[in-house]
Design an enzyme around this catalytic site. Sequence first.
Site, PDB file in Angstrom:
ATOM      1  N   SER A 119       0.842  -1.201   0.000  1.00 29.20           N
ATOM      2  CA  SER A 119       0.000   0.000   0.000  1.00 29.20           C
ATOM      3  C   SER A 119       0.874   1.247   0.000  1.00 29.20           C
ATOM      4  O   SER A 119       1.988   1.239   0.557  1.00 29.20           O
ATOM      5  CB  SER A 119      -0.862  -0.019   1.262  1.00 29.20           C
ATOM      6  OG  SER A 119      -1.426   1.239   1.493  1.00 29.20           O
ATOM      7  N   TYR A 151      -1.900  -1.438  10.923  1.00 35.48           N
ATOM      8  CA  TYR A 151      -2.132  -1.984   9.572  1.00 35.48           C
ATOM      9  C   TYR A 151      -0.977  -1.598   8.649  1.00 35.48           C
ATOM     10  O   TYR A 151      -0.399  -2.446   7.954  1.00 35.48           O
ATOM     11  CB  TYR A 151      -3.461  -1.450   9.002  1.00 35.48           C
ATOM     12  CG  TYR A 151      -3.557  -1.594   7.503  1.00 35.48           C
ATOM     13  CD1 TYR A 151      -3.771  -2.842   6.915  1.00 35.48           C
ATOM     14  CD2 TYR A 151      -3.401  -0.491   6.652  1.00 35.48           C
ATOM     15  CE1 TYR A 151      -3.826  -2.976   5.531  1.00 35.48           C
ATOM     16  CE2 TYR A 151      -3.462  -0.625   5.276  1.00 35.48           C
ATOM     17  CZ  TYR A 151      -3.672  -1.868   4.721  1.00 35.48           C
ATOM     18  OH  TYR A 151      -3.710  -2.013   3.357  1.00 35.48           O
ATOM     19  N   LYS A 169       2.197  -3.926   6.525  1.00 37.18           N
ATOM     20  CA  LYS A 169       2.610  -3.861   5.116  1.00 37.18           C
ATOM     21  C   LYS A 169       4.112  -3.560   5.042  1.00 37.18           C
ATOM     22  O   LYS A 169       4.863  -4.153   4.276  1.00 37.18           O
ATOM     23  CB  LYS A 169       1.830  -2.768   4.368  1.00 37.18           C
ATOM     24  CG  LYS A 169       0.356  -3.044   4.248  1.00 37.18           C
ATOM     25  CD  LYS A 169       0.091  -4.266   3.393  1.00 37.18           C
ATOM     26  CE  LYS A 169      -1.352  -4.665   3.342  1.00 37.18           C
ATOM     27  NZ  LYS A 169      -1.598  -5.984   2.805  1.00 37.18           N
TER      28      LYS A 169
HETATM   29  P1  NAD Z   1     -10.678  -7.508   1.356  1.00 38.28           P
HETATM   30  O1  NAD Z   1     -10.855  -7.493   2.820  1.00 38.28           O
HETATM   31  O2  NAD Z   1     -11.867  -7.311   0.490  1.00 38.28           O
HETATM   32  O3  NAD Z   1      -9.928  -8.842   0.892  1.00 38.28           O
HETATM   33  C1  NAD Z   1      -9.006  -9.519   1.728  1.00 38.28           C
HETATM   34  C2  NAD Z   1      -9.436 -10.966   1.790  1.00 38.28           C
HETATM   35  O4  NAD Z   1      -8.529 -11.702   2.617  1.00 38.28           O
HETATM   36  C3  NAD Z   1     -10.834 -11.150   2.386  1.00 38.28           C
HETATM   37  O5  NAD Z   1     -11.605 -11.929   1.502  1.00 38.28           O
HETATM   38  C4  NAD Z   1     -10.583 -11.882   3.701  1.00 38.28           C
HETATM   39  O6  NAD Z   1     -11.647 -12.750   4.020  1.00 38.28           O
HETATM   40  C5  NAD Z   1      -9.284 -12.598   3.410  1.00 38.28           C
HETATM   41  N1  NAD Z   1      -8.463 -12.905   4.589  1.00 38.28           N
HETATM   42  C6  NAD Z   1      -8.076 -12.074   5.574  1.00 38.28           C
HETATM   43  N2  NAD Z   1      -7.320 -12.725   6.470  1.00 38.28           N
HETATM   44  C7  NAD Z   1      -7.215 -14.007   6.049  1.00 38.28           C
HETATM   45  C8  NAD Z   1      -6.579 -15.162   6.549  1.00 38.28           C
HETATM   46  N3  NAD Z   1      -5.898 -15.145   7.703  1.00 38.28           N
HETATM   47  N4  NAD Z   1      -6.673 -16.321   5.842  1.00 38.28           N
HETATM   48  C9  NAD Z   1      -7.372 -16.368   4.688  1.00 38.28           C
HETATM   49  N5  NAD Z   1      -8.021 -15.309   4.177  1.00 38.28           N
HETATM   50  C10 NAD Z   1      -7.936 -14.126   4.847  1.00 38.28           C
HETATM   51  O7  NAD Z   1      -9.560  -6.396   1.003  1.00 38.28           O
HETATM   52  P2  NAD Z   1      -9.087  -5.857  -0.417  1.00 38.28           P
HETATM   53  O8  NAD Z   1      -9.482  -4.428  -0.484  1.00 38.28           O
HETATM   54  O9  NAD Z   1      -9.465  -6.777  -1.486  1.00 38.28           O
HETATM   55  O10 NAD Z   1      -7.512  -5.894  -0.194  1.00 38.28           O
HETATM   56  C11 NAD Z   1      -6.705  -6.966  -0.634  1.00 38.28           C
HETATM   57  C12 NAD Z   1      -5.283  -6.701  -0.175  1.00 38.28           C
HETATM   58  O11 NAD Z   1      -4.842  -5.453  -0.702  1.00 38.28           O
HETATM   59  C13 NAD Z   1      -5.139  -6.616   1.344  1.00 38.28           C
HETATM   60  O12 NAD Z   1      -3.916  -7.220   1.716  1.00 38.28           O
HETATM   61  C14 NAD Z   1      -5.101  -5.121   1.589  1.00 38.28           C
HETATM   62  O13 NAD Z   1      -4.397  -4.810   2.761  1.00 38.28           O
HETATM   63  C15 NAD Z   1      -4.357  -4.637   0.359  1.00 38.28           C
HETATM   64  N6  NAD Z   1      -4.647  -3.223   0.045  1.00 38.28           N
HETATM   65  C16 NAD Z   1      -5.937  -2.822  -0.097  1.00 38.28           C
HETATM   66  C17 NAD Z   1      -6.203  -1.473  -0.376  1.00 38.28           C
HETATM   67  C18 NAD Z   1      -7.616  -0.990  -0.539  1.00 38.28           C
HETATM   68  O14 NAD Z   1      -7.839   0.215  -0.524  1.00 38.28           O
HETATM   69  N7  NAD Z   1      -8.608  -1.846  -0.717  1.00 38.28           N
HETATM   70  C19 NAD Z   1      -5.143  -0.561  -0.508  1.00 38.28           C
HETATM   71  C20 NAD Z   1      -3.847  -1.018  -0.354  1.00 38.28           C
HETATM   72  C21 NAD Z   1      -3.586  -2.367  -0.081  1.00 38.28           C
HETATM   73  C1  UD1 Z   2      -6.842   4.771   3.752  1.00 38.95           C
HETATM   74  C2  UD1 Z   2      -5.793   4.344   4.734  1.00 38.95           C
HETATM   75  C3  UD1 Z   2      -4.682   3.597   4.017  1.00 38.95           C
HETATM   76  C4  UD1 Z   2      -5.257   2.425   3.230  1.00 38.95           C
HETATM   77  C5  UD1 Z   2      -6.337   2.957   2.291  1.00 38.95           C
HETATM   78  C6  UD1 Z   2      -7.032   1.848   1.569  1.00 38.95           C
HETATM   79  C7  UD1 Z   2      -5.889   6.001   6.530  1.00 38.95           C
HETATM   80  C8  UD1 Z   2      -5.159   7.080   7.233  1.00 38.95           C
HETATM   81  N1  UD1 Z   2      -5.278   5.500   5.461  1.00 38.95           N
HETATM   82  O1  UD1 Z   2      -6.260   5.656   2.821  1.00 38.95           O
HETATM   83  O2  UD1 Z   2      -3.750   3.116   4.947  1.00 38.95           O
HETATM   84  O3  UD1 Z   2      -4.238   1.775   2.500  1.00 38.95           O
HETATM   85  O4  UD1 Z   2      -7.335   3.653   3.047  1.00 38.95           O
HETATM   86  O5  UD1 Z   2      -7.787   1.058   2.439  1.00 38.95           O
HETATM   87  O6  UD1 Z   2      -6.975   5.605   6.915  1.00 38.95           O
HETATM   88  N2  UD1 Z   2     -12.556  10.933   3.530  1.00 38.95           N
HETATM   89  C9  UD1 Z   2     -13.600  11.737   3.921  1.00 38.95           C
HETATM   90  N3  UD1 Z   2     -14.720  11.150   4.422  1.00 38.95           N
HETATM   91  C10 UD1 Z   2     -14.862   9.801   4.542  1.00 38.95           C
HETATM   92  C11 UD1 Z   2     -13.785   8.971   4.137  1.00 38.95           C
HETATM   93  C12 UD1 Z   2     -12.637   9.573   3.652  1.00 38.95           C
HETATM   94  O7  UD1 Z   2     -13.516  12.973   3.814  1.00 38.95           O
HETATM   95  O8  UD1 Z   2     -15.910   9.327   5.016  1.00 38.95           O
HETATM   96  C13 UD1 Z   2     -11.339  11.556   2.937  1.00 38.95           C
HETATM   97  C14 UD1 Z   2     -10.060  11.272   3.705  1.00 38.95           C
HETATM   98  O9  UD1 Z   2      -9.832  12.235   4.681  1.00 38.95           O
HETATM   99  C15 UD1 Z   2      -9.026  11.306   2.558  1.00 38.95           C
HETATM  100  C16 UD1 Z   2      -9.807  10.790   1.351  1.00 38.95           C
HETATM  101  O10 UD1 Z   2     -11.180  10.981   1.661  1.00 38.95           O
HETATM  102  O11 UD1 Z   2      -8.634  12.623   2.300  1.00 38.95           O
HETATM  103  C17 UD1 Z   2      -9.566   9.319   1.071  1.00 38.95           C
HETATM  104  O12 UD1 Z   2      -9.792   8.579   2.255  1.00 38.95           O
HETATM  105  P1  UD1 Z   2      -9.811   6.964   2.271  1.00 38.95           P
HETATM  106  O13 UD1 Z   2     -10.715   6.475   1.197  1.00 38.95           O
HETATM  107  O14 UD1 Z   2     -10.119   6.539   3.668  1.00 38.95           O
HETATM  108  O15 UD1 Z   2      -8.354   6.566   1.854  1.00 38.95           O
HETATM  109  P2  UD1 Z   2      -6.938   7.005   2.502  1.00 38.95           P
HETATM  110  O16 UD1 Z   2      -7.107   7.744   3.750  1.00 38.95           O
HETATM  111  O17 UD1 Z   2      -6.140   7.645   1.426  1.00 38.95           O
END
Ligand code: NAD
Ligand code: UD1
Length: 338
Positions: free
Chosen positions: A124, A149, A153
Amino acid sequence: MTILVTGGAGYIGSHTIIELIVAGHNVVVVDNLCNSSKISLERVERITSTQIPFFQADIRDKKALSDILDMYSIDACIHFAGLKAVGESTAYPYEYYDNNIIGTLNLISVLRKHNIKNIIFSSSATVYGEPATIPITEECPKGKCTNPYGWTKWMIEQMLMDLHTADPTFNIVILRYFNPIGAHQSGLIGENPNGVPNNLMPYITQVAVGKREYLHIFGNNYDTPDGTGVRDYIHVVDLARGHVKALEAINRNCGVAIYNLGTGKGYSVLEIVKAFESVNGMKIPYVIDPRRPGDIATCYSDPQKAQRELGWKADNGIEEMCRDSWNWQRRNPNGYEQ
Ligand code: NAD
Ligand code: UD1
Protein backbone atom coordinates in the site's frame (compact mmCIF):
# COMPACT_ATOMS: atom_id res chain seq x y z
CA MET A 1 0.32 -20.46 -15.21
CA THR A 2 -1.57 -21.77 -12.18
CA ILE A 3 -1.84 -19.12 -9.52
CA LEU A 4 -2.61 -19.53 -5.83
CA VAL A 5 -4.72 -16.50 -4.89
CA THR A 6 -4.95 -15.87 -1.14
CA GLY A 7 -7.80 -13.56 -0.15
CA GLY A 8 -9.36 -14.14 -3.56
CA ALA A 9 -12.96 -13.69 -2.39
CA GLY A 10 -12.24 -10.09 -1.38
CA TYR A 11 -12.64 -6.84 -3.29
CA ILE A 12 -9.36 -6.67 -5.21
CA GLY A 13 -8.84 -10.45 -5.31
CA SER A 14 -12.19 -11.16 -7.00
CA HIS A 15 -11.53 -8.55 -9.70
CA THR A 16 -8.02 -9.88 -10.23
CA ILE A 17 -9.22 -13.46 -10.68
CA ILE A 18 -11.34 -12.32 -13.64
CA GLU A 19 -8.34 -10.68 -15.33
CA LEU A 20 -6.17 -13.73 -14.64
CA ILE A 21 -8.74 -16.01 -16.26
CA VAL A 22 -9.14 -13.62 -19.21
CA ALA A 23 -5.35 -13.77 -19.67
CA GLY A 24 -5.50 -17.58 -19.79
CA HIS A 25 -4.26 -18.45 -16.29
CA ASN A 26 -5.74 -20.98 -13.86
CA VAL A 27 -6.46 -20.02 -10.27
CA VAL A 28 -6.79 -21.77 -6.93
CA VAL A 29 -8.37 -19.59 -4.26
CA VAL A 30 -7.83 -19.70 -0.50
CA ASP A 31 -9.84 -17.39 1.74
CA ASN A 32 -11.20 -17.74 5.27
CA LEU A 33 -14.10 -15.39 4.35
CA CYS A 34 -13.47 -13.25 7.47
CA ASN A 35 -14.16 -10.13 5.39
CA SER A 36 -15.86 -11.48 2.29
CA SER A 37 -18.56 -13.70 0.91
CA LYS A 38 -18.39 -16.79 -1.25
CA ILE A 39 -21.03 -15.14 -3.42
CA SER A 40 -18.31 -12.92 -4.92
CA LEU A 41 -16.64 -16.05 -6.32
CA GLU A 42 -19.94 -17.41 -7.59
CA ARG A 43 -20.40 -14.12 -9.46
CA VAL A 44 -16.87 -14.36 -10.83
CA GLU A 45 -17.72 -17.85 -12.07
CA ARG A 46 -20.77 -16.38 -13.82
CA ILE A 47 -18.76 -13.57 -15.43
CA THR A 48 -15.96 -15.86 -16.62
CA SER A 49 -17.99 -19.05 -17.24
CA THR A 50 -15.20 -20.84 -15.39
CA GLN A 51 -15.31 -23.02 -12.31
CA ILE A 52 -12.98 -21.74 -9.62
CA PRO A 53 -11.37 -24.15 -7.15
CA PHE A 54 -12.05 -22.55 -3.76
CA PHE A 55 -10.87 -23.58 -0.29
CA GLN A 56 -12.19 -21.91 2.82
CA ALA A 57 -9.04 -21.91 4.93
CA ASP A 58 -6.97 -19.56 7.06
CA ILE A 59 -3.46 -18.83 5.83
CA ARG A 60 -2.29 -19.33 9.43
CA ASP A 61 -3.29 -22.99 9.12
CA LYS A 62 -0.16 -24.64 7.72
CA LYS A 63 -1.68 -28.08 7.38
CA ALA A 64 -4.67 -26.82 5.40
CA LEU A 65 -2.41 -24.80 3.09
CA SER A 66 -0.03 -27.69 2.64
CA ASP A 67 -2.85 -30.10 1.77
CA ILE A 68 -4.12 -27.66 -0.88
CA LEU A 69 -0.67 -27.19 -2.40
CA ASP A 70 -0.20 -30.98 -2.54
CA MET A 71 -3.18 -31.13 -4.90
CA TYR A 72 -2.02 -28.56 -7.49
CA SER A 73 1.09 -27.62 -9.36
CA ILE A 74 1.27 -23.93 -8.47
CA ASP A 75 3.56 -21.55 -10.38
CA ALA A 76 3.04 -18.38 -8.37
CA CYS A 77 1.13 -16.92 -5.45
CA ILE A 78 -0.71 -13.60 -5.41
CA HIS A 79 -1.09 -12.77 -1.74
CA PHE A 80 -4.08 -10.56 -0.97
CA ALA A 81 -5.17 -12.16 2.30
CA GLY A 82 -4.99 -9.73 5.18
CA LEU A 83 -6.94 -7.44 7.46
CA LYS A 84 -7.08 -3.88 6.14
CA ALA A 85 -9.11 -1.55 8.35
CA VAL A 86 -6.86 1.23 9.62
CA GLY A 87 -8.96 2.27 12.65
CA GLU A 88 -9.63 -1.32 13.69
CA SER A 89 -5.89 -2.06 13.54
CA THR A 90 -5.27 0.65 16.13
CA ALA A 91 -7.83 -0.95 18.48
CA TYR A 92 -6.68 -4.54 17.77
CA PRO A 93 -2.95 -4.43 16.98
CA TYR A 94 -2.32 -8.00 18.17
CA GLU A 95 -4.98 -9.38 15.82
CA TYR A 96 -3.53 -7.40 12.90
CA TYR A 97 0.07 -8.52 13.49
CA ASP A 98 -1.09 -12.09 14.07
CA ASN A 99 -3.25 -12.26 10.96
CA ASN A 100 -1.07 -10.31 8.54
CA ILE A 101 2.48 -11.08 9.72
CA ILE A 102 2.09 -14.61 11.12
CA GLY A 103 -0.25 -15.43 8.22
CA THR A 104 2.34 -14.32 5.68
CA LEU A 105 5.17 -16.17 7.46
CA ASN A 106 3.10 -19.36 7.44
CA LEU A 107 2.26 -18.92 3.80
CA ILE A 108 5.90 -18.40 2.86
CA SER A 109 6.94 -21.43 4.85
CA VAL A 110 4.44 -23.67 3.05
CA LEU A 111 5.22 -22.15 -0.37
CA ARG A 112 8.93 -22.78 0.24
CA LYS A 113 8.33 -26.42 1.15
CA HIS A 114 6.47 -26.80 -2.15
CA ASN A 115 9.26 -25.03 -4.01
CA ILE A 116 6.98 -22.15 -5.06
CA LYS A 117 9.19 -19.10 -5.20
CA ASN A 118 7.16 -16.57 -7.15
CA ILE A 119 5.18 -14.18 -4.96
CA ILE A 120 3.19 -11.02 -5.69
CA PHE A 121 2.31 -9.05 -2.58
CA SER A 122 -0.46 -6.48 -2.02
CA SER A 123 1.24 -3.54 -0.38
CA SER A 124 0.00 0.00 0.00
CA ALA A 125 1.03 3.61 -0.51
CA THR A 126 0.64 3.79 3.26
CA VAL A 127 4.28 2.54 3.57
CA TYR A 128 5.47 5.97 2.35
CA GLY A 129 4.00 7.56 5.51
CA GLU A 130 4.12 11.34 5.10
CA PRO A 131 5.71 11.17 1.63
CA ALA A 132 9.09 12.84 1.18
CA THR A 133 8.25 13.80 -2.42
CA ILE A 134 5.09 14.24 -4.51
CA PRO A 135 4.42 12.61 -6.92
CA ILE A 136 5.67 9.54 -5.10
CA THR A 137 8.18 7.38 -6.97
CA GLU A 138 9.29 3.96 -5.75
CA GLU A 139 12.61 5.56 -4.74
CA CYS A 140 10.80 7.71 -2.21
CA PRO A 141 11.94 6.33 1.18
CA LYS A 142 9.48 4.33 3.23
CA GLY A 143 8.20 6.47 6.08
CA LYS A 144 6.65 6.15 9.49
CA CYS A 145 3.24 4.50 9.39
CA THR A 146 0.49 5.96 11.53
CA ASN A 147 -1.18 2.65 12.44
CA PRO A 148 -0.51 -1.09 12.93
CA TYR A 149 -2.13 -1.98 9.57
CA GLY A 150 0.44 0.17 7.78
CA TRP A 151 3.28 -1.33 9.80
CA THR A 152 2.23 -4.86 8.79
CA LYS A 153 2.61 -3.86 5.12
CA TRP A 154 5.93 -2.16 5.89
CA MET A 155 7.27 -5.24 7.71
CA ILE A 156 6.02 -7.82 5.21
CA GLU A 157 7.74 -5.89 2.41
CA GLN A 158 10.99 -6.09 4.41
CA MET A 159 10.51 -9.81 5.13
CA LEU A 160 10.05 -10.54 1.44
CA MET A 161 13.11 -8.55 0.44
CA ASP A 162 15.23 -10.33 3.05
CA LEU A 163 13.95 -13.65 1.78
CA HIS A 164 15.14 -12.79 -1.70
CA THR A 165 18.54 -11.64 -0.42
CA ALA A 166 19.04 -14.99 1.28
CA ASP A 167 17.71 -16.99 -1.65
CA PRO A 168 17.83 -15.10 -4.98
CA THR A 169 15.76 -17.79 -6.69
CA PHE A 170 12.72 -16.11 -5.13
CA ASN A 171 10.96 -13.67 -7.45
CA ILE A 172 9.06 -11.08 -5.47
CA VAL A 173 6.85 -8.32 -6.84
CA ILE A 174 5.64 -5.78 -4.31
CA LEU A 175 2.69 -3.76 -5.60
CA ARG A 176 1.97 -0.55 -3.73
CA TYR A 177 -1.67 0.27 -4.39
CA PHE A 178 -2.90 3.83 -4.17
CA ASN A 179 -6.69 4.22 -3.66
CA PRO A 180 -8.68 1.48 -5.41
CA ILE A 181 -12.32 2.32 -6.16
CA GLY A 182 -14.82 1.31 -8.85
CA ALA A 183 -16.16 -2.11 -9.67
CA HIS A 184 -16.44 -4.60 -12.50
CA GLN A 185 -18.54 -3.17 -15.34
CA SER A 186 -21.07 -5.99 -15.00
CA GLY A 187 -22.12 -4.58 -11.63
CA LEU A 188 -21.98 -8.13 -10.26
CA ILE A 189 -18.94 -7.70 -8.03
CA GLY A 190 -17.63 -4.72 -6.08
CA GLU A 191 -16.51 -3.46 -2.70
CA ASN A 192 -18.62 -4.75 0.18
CA PRO A 193 -17.53 -3.09 3.42
CA ASN A 194 -18.70 -4.36 6.79
CA GLY A 195 -20.57 -1.74 8.84
CA VAL A 196 -19.75 1.94 8.42
CA PRO A 197 -17.34 2.33 5.49
CA ASN A 198 -13.93 3.77 6.36
CA ASN A 199 -13.06 4.75 2.82
CA LEU A 200 -14.43 7.62 0.81
CA MET A 201 -16.09 5.98 -2.21
CA PRO A 202 -18.11 3.31 -0.40
CA TYR A 203 -19.33 6.03 1.96
CA ILE A 204 -20.43 8.18 -1.00
CA THR A 205 -22.26 5.27 -2.66
CA GLN A 206 -24.04 4.46 0.61
CA VAL A 207 -25.21 8.08 0.81
CA ALA A 208 -26.33 7.82 -2.82
CA VAL A 209 -28.33 4.65 -2.14
CA GLY A 210 -29.98 6.21 0.93
CA LYS A 211 -28.25 4.17 3.62
CA ARG A 212 -26.53 7.23 5.10
CA GLU A 213 -27.79 10.77 5.29
CA TYR A 214 -24.71 12.70 4.28
CA LEU A 215 -20.99 12.37 3.70
CA HIS A 216 -18.60 13.58 6.40
CA ILE A 217 -15.67 15.33 4.77
CA PHE A 218 -12.69 15.07 7.07
CA GLY A 219 -11.17 18.55 7.02
CA ASN A 220 -11.25 21.42 4.51
CA ASN A 221 -8.18 23.26 5.76
CA TYR A 222 -5.40 21.16 4.24
CA ASP A 223 -2.73 22.77 2.10
CA THR A 224 -4.46 21.65 -1.13
CA PRO A 225 -6.24 23.69 -3.84
CA ASP A 226 -9.69 23.40 -2.19
CA GLY A 227 -8.56 22.45 1.34
CA THR A 228 -9.72 18.80 1.19
CA GLY A 229 -7.41 15.78 1.00
CA VAL A 230 -5.97 14.78 -2.39
CA ARG A 231 -5.57 11.11 -3.36
CA ASP A 232 -4.71 8.96 -6.37
CA TYR A 233 -7.89 6.95 -7.05
CA ILE A 234 -7.45 3.95 -9.33
CA HIS A 235 -10.10 1.79 -10.96
CA VAL A 236 -10.01 -1.69 -9.40
CA VAL A 237 -10.09 -3.32 -12.85
CA ASP A 238 -6.94 -1.41 -13.87
CA LEU A 239 -5.38 -2.46 -10.58
CA ALA A 240 -6.36 -6.07 -11.26
CA ARG A 241 -4.70 -5.95 -14.68
CA GLY A 242 -1.51 -4.72 -13.02
CA HIS A 243 -1.27 -8.13 -11.33
CA VAL A 244 -1.40 -9.92 -14.66
CA LYS A 245 1.47 -7.72 -15.88
CA ALA A 246 3.38 -8.44 -12.67
CA LEU A 247 3.16 -12.16 -13.47
CA GLU A 248 4.91 -11.46 -16.75
CA ALA A 249 7.72 -9.78 -14.78
CA ILE A 250 7.96 -12.87 -12.60
CA ASN A 251 8.33 -14.96 -15.74
CA ARG A 252 11.32 -12.81 -16.65
CA ASN A 253 12.93 -13.63 -13.26
CA CYS A 254 12.63 -10.11 -11.96
CA GLY A 255 14.24 -10.74 -8.55
CA VAL A 256 12.69 -8.16 -6.24
CA ALA A 257 10.64 -5.49 -7.97
CA ILE A 258 8.51 -2.77 -6.43
CA TYR A 259 5.81 -0.91 -8.36
CA ASN A 260 3.39 1.86 -7.57
CA LEU A 261 -0.04 1.11 -8.99
CA GLY A 262 -1.79 4.45 -9.34
CA THR A 263 -2.90 6.81 -12.09
CA GLY A 264 -0.51 9.64 -11.28
CA LYS A 265 -3.44 12.05 -10.90
CA GLY A 266 -4.62 13.47 -7.61
CA TYR A 267 -8.26 14.36 -6.90
CA SER A 268 -9.57 16.15 -3.84
CA VAL A 269 -12.53 14.88 -1.83
CA LEU A 270 -14.68 17.71 -3.21
CA GLU A 271 -13.61 16.89 -6.78
CA ILE A 272 -14.65 13.28 -6.24
CA VAL A 273 -18.02 14.36 -4.86
CA LYS A 274 -18.58 16.67 -7.86
CA ALA A 275 -17.49 14.01 -10.37
CA PHE A 276 -19.81 11.45 -8.76
CA GLU A 277 -22.72 13.91 -8.83
CA SER A 278 -22.22 14.88 -12.45
CA VAL A 279 -21.59 11.35 -13.82
CA ASN A 280 -24.52 9.81 -11.97
CA GLY A 281 -26.90 12.78 -12.01
CA MET A 282 -27.53 13.02 -8.27
CA LYS A 283 -26.68 15.15 -5.26
CA ILE A 284 -24.41 13.94 -2.44
CA PRO A 285 -25.11 16.02 0.66
CA TYR A 286 -22.08 16.53 2.87
CA VAL A 287 -20.88 18.21 6.05
CA ILE A 288 -17.38 19.33 6.89
CA ASP A 289 -15.98 17.57 9.95
CA PRO A 290 -12.60 17.92 11.69
CA ARG A 291 -9.57 16.21 10.15
CA ARG A 292 -9.29 12.44 10.66
CA PRO A 293 -6.23 11.59 12.78
CA GLY A 294 -3.41 10.09 10.69
CA ASP A 295 -4.60 11.59 7.38
CA ILE A 296 -2.16 13.42 5.16
CA ALA A 297 -2.93 16.30 2.80
CA THR A 298 -1.74 14.91 -0.51
CA CYS A 299 -0.78 11.49 -1.81
CA TYR A 300 -0.45 10.57 -5.46
CA SER A 301 1.88 8.35 -7.42
CA ASP A 302 4.38 8.62 -10.18
CA PRO A 303 3.33 5.42 -12.00
CA GLN A 304 5.98 5.60 -14.74
CA LYS A 305 8.07 2.69 -13.49
CA ALA A 306 5.15 0.29 -13.95
CA GLN A 307 4.54 1.69 -17.41
CA ARG A 308 8.20 1.43 -18.40
CA GLU A 309 8.91 -2.02 -16.98
CA LEU A 310 5.52 -3.76 -16.99
CA GLY A 311 3.88 -2.01 -19.93
CA TRP A 312 1.00 -1.22 -17.57
CA LYS A 313 -0.95 1.94 -17.11
CA ALA A 314 -4.41 2.74 -15.81
CA ASP A 315 -6.94 3.21 -18.63
CA ASN A 316 -10.02 4.28 -16.68
CA GLY A 317 -10.57 7.84 -15.55
CA ILE A 318 -12.52 9.32 -12.68
CA GLU A 319 -15.82 9.21 -14.64
CA GLU A 320 -15.58 5.44 -15.15
CA MET A 321 -14.61 4.98 -11.49
CA CYS A 322 -17.66 6.97 -10.28
CA ARG A 323 -19.99 5.28 -12.80
CA ASP A 324 -18.92 1.74 -11.93
CA SER A 325 -18.90 2.31 -8.16
CA TRP A 326 -22.50 3.49 -8.38
CA ASN A 327 -23.54 0.75 -10.83
CA TRP A 328 -22.39 -1.87 -8.30
CA GLN A 329 -24.01 -0.18 -5.28
CA ARG A 330 -27.34 0.53 -6.98
CA ARG A 331 -27.68 -3.05 -8.20
CA ASN A 332 -26.57 -4.45 -4.83
CA PRO A 333 -27.77 -2.03 -2.15
CA ASN A 334 -26.86 -4.57 0.54
CA GLY A 335 -23.68 -5.79 -1.10
CA TYR A 336 -23.59 -9.59 -1.28
CA GLU A 337 -26.32 -9.94 1.35
CA GLN A 338 -29.52 -10.90 -0.44
P1 NAD B 1 -10.68 -7.51 1.36
O1 NAD B 1 -10.86 -7.49 2.82
O2 NAD B 1 -11.87 -7.31 0.49
O3 NAD B 1 -9.93 -8.84 0.89
C1 NAD B 1 -9.01 -9.52 1.73
C2 NAD B 1 -9.44 -10.97 1.79
O4 NAD B 1 -8.53 -11.70 2.62
C3 NAD B 1 -10.83 -11.15 2.39
O5 NAD B 1 -11.61 -11.93 1.50
C4 NAD B 1 -10.58 -11.88 3.70
O6 NAD B 1 -11.65 -12.75 4.02
C5 NAD B 1 -9.28 -12.60 3.41
N1 NAD B 1 -8.46 -12.90 4.59
C6 NAD B 1 -8.08 -12.07 5.57
N2 NAD B 1 -7.32 -12.73 6.47
C7 NAD B 1 -7.22 -14.01 6.05
C8 NAD B 1 -6.58 -15.16 6.55
N3 NAD B 1 -5.90 -15.14 7.70
N4 NAD B 1 -6.67 -16.32 5.84
C9 NAD B 1 -7.37 -16.37 4.69
N5 NAD B 1 -8.02 -15.31 4.18
C10 NAD B 1 -7.94 -14.13 4.85
O7 NAD B 1 -9.56 -6.40 1.00
P2 NAD B 1 -9.09 -5.86 -0.42
O8 NAD B 1 -9.48 -4.43 -0.48
O9 NAD B 1 -9.46 -6.78 -1.49
O10 NAD B 1 -7.51 -5.89 -0.19
C11 NAD B 1 -6.71 -6.97 -0.63
C12 NAD B 1 -5.28 -6.70 -0.17
O11 NAD B 1 -4.84 -5.45 -0.70
C13 NAD B 1 -5.14 -6.62 1.34
O12 NAD B 1 -3.92 -7.22 1.72
C14 NAD B 1 -5.10 -5.12 1.59
O13 NAD B 1 -4.40 -4.81 2.76
C15 NAD B 1 -4.36 -4.64 0.36
N6 NAD B 1 -4.65 -3.22 0.05
C16 NAD B 1 -5.94 -2.82 -0.10
C17 NAD B 1 -6.20 -1.47 -0.38
C18 NAD B 1 -7.62 -0.99 -0.54
O14 NAD B 1 -7.84 0.21 -0.52
N7 NAD B 1 -8.61 -1.85 -0.72
C19 NAD B 1 -5.14 -0.56 -0.51
C20 NAD B 1 -3.85 -1.02 -0.35
C21 NAD B 1 -3.59 -2.37 -0.08
C1 UD1 C 1 -6.84 4.77 3.75
C2 UD1 C 1 -5.79 4.34 4.73
C3 UD1 C 1 -4.68 3.60 4.02
C4 UD1 C 1 -5.26 2.43 3.23
C5 UD1 C 1 -6.34 2.96 2.29
C6 UD1 C 1 -7.03 1.85 1.57
C7 UD1 C 1 -5.89 6.00 6.53
C8 UD1 C 1 -5.16 7.08 7.23
N1 UD1 C 1 -5.28 5.50 5.46
O1 UD1 C 1 -6.26 5.66 2.82
O2 UD1 C 1 -3.75 3.12 4.95
O3 UD1 C 1 -4.24 1.77 2.50
O4 UD1 C 1 -7.33 3.65 3.05
O5 UD1 C 1 -7.79 1.06 2.44
O6 UD1 C 1 -6.98 5.60 6.92
N2 UD1 C 1 -12.56 10.93 3.53
C9 UD1 C 1 -13.60 11.74 3.92
N3 UD1 C 1 -14.72 11.15 4.42
C10 UD1 C 1 -14.86 9.80 4.54
C11 UD1 C 1 -13.79 8.97 4.14
C12 UD1 C 1 -12.64 9.57 3.65
O7 UD1 C 1 -13.52 12.97 3.81
O8 UD1 C 1 -15.91 9.33 5.02
C13 UD1 C 1 -11.34 11.56 2.94
C14 UD1 C 1 -10.06 11.27 3.70
O9 UD1 C 1 -9.83 12.23 4.68
C15 UD1 C 1 -9.03 11.31 2.56
C16 UD1 C 1 -9.81 10.79 1.35
O10 UD1 C 1 -11.18 10.98 1.66
O11 UD1 C 1 -8.63 12.62 2.30
C17 UD1 C 1 -9.57 9.32 1.07
O12 UD1 C 1 -9.79 8.58 2.26
P1 UD1 C 1 -9.81 6.96 2.27
O13 UD1 C 1 -10.72 6.48 1.20
O14 UD1 C 1 -10.12 6.54 3.67
O15 UD1 C 1 -8.35 6.57 1.85
P2 UD1 C 1 -6.94 7.01 2.50
O16 UD1 C 1 -7.11 7.74 3.75
O17 UD1 C 1 -6.14 7.65 1.43
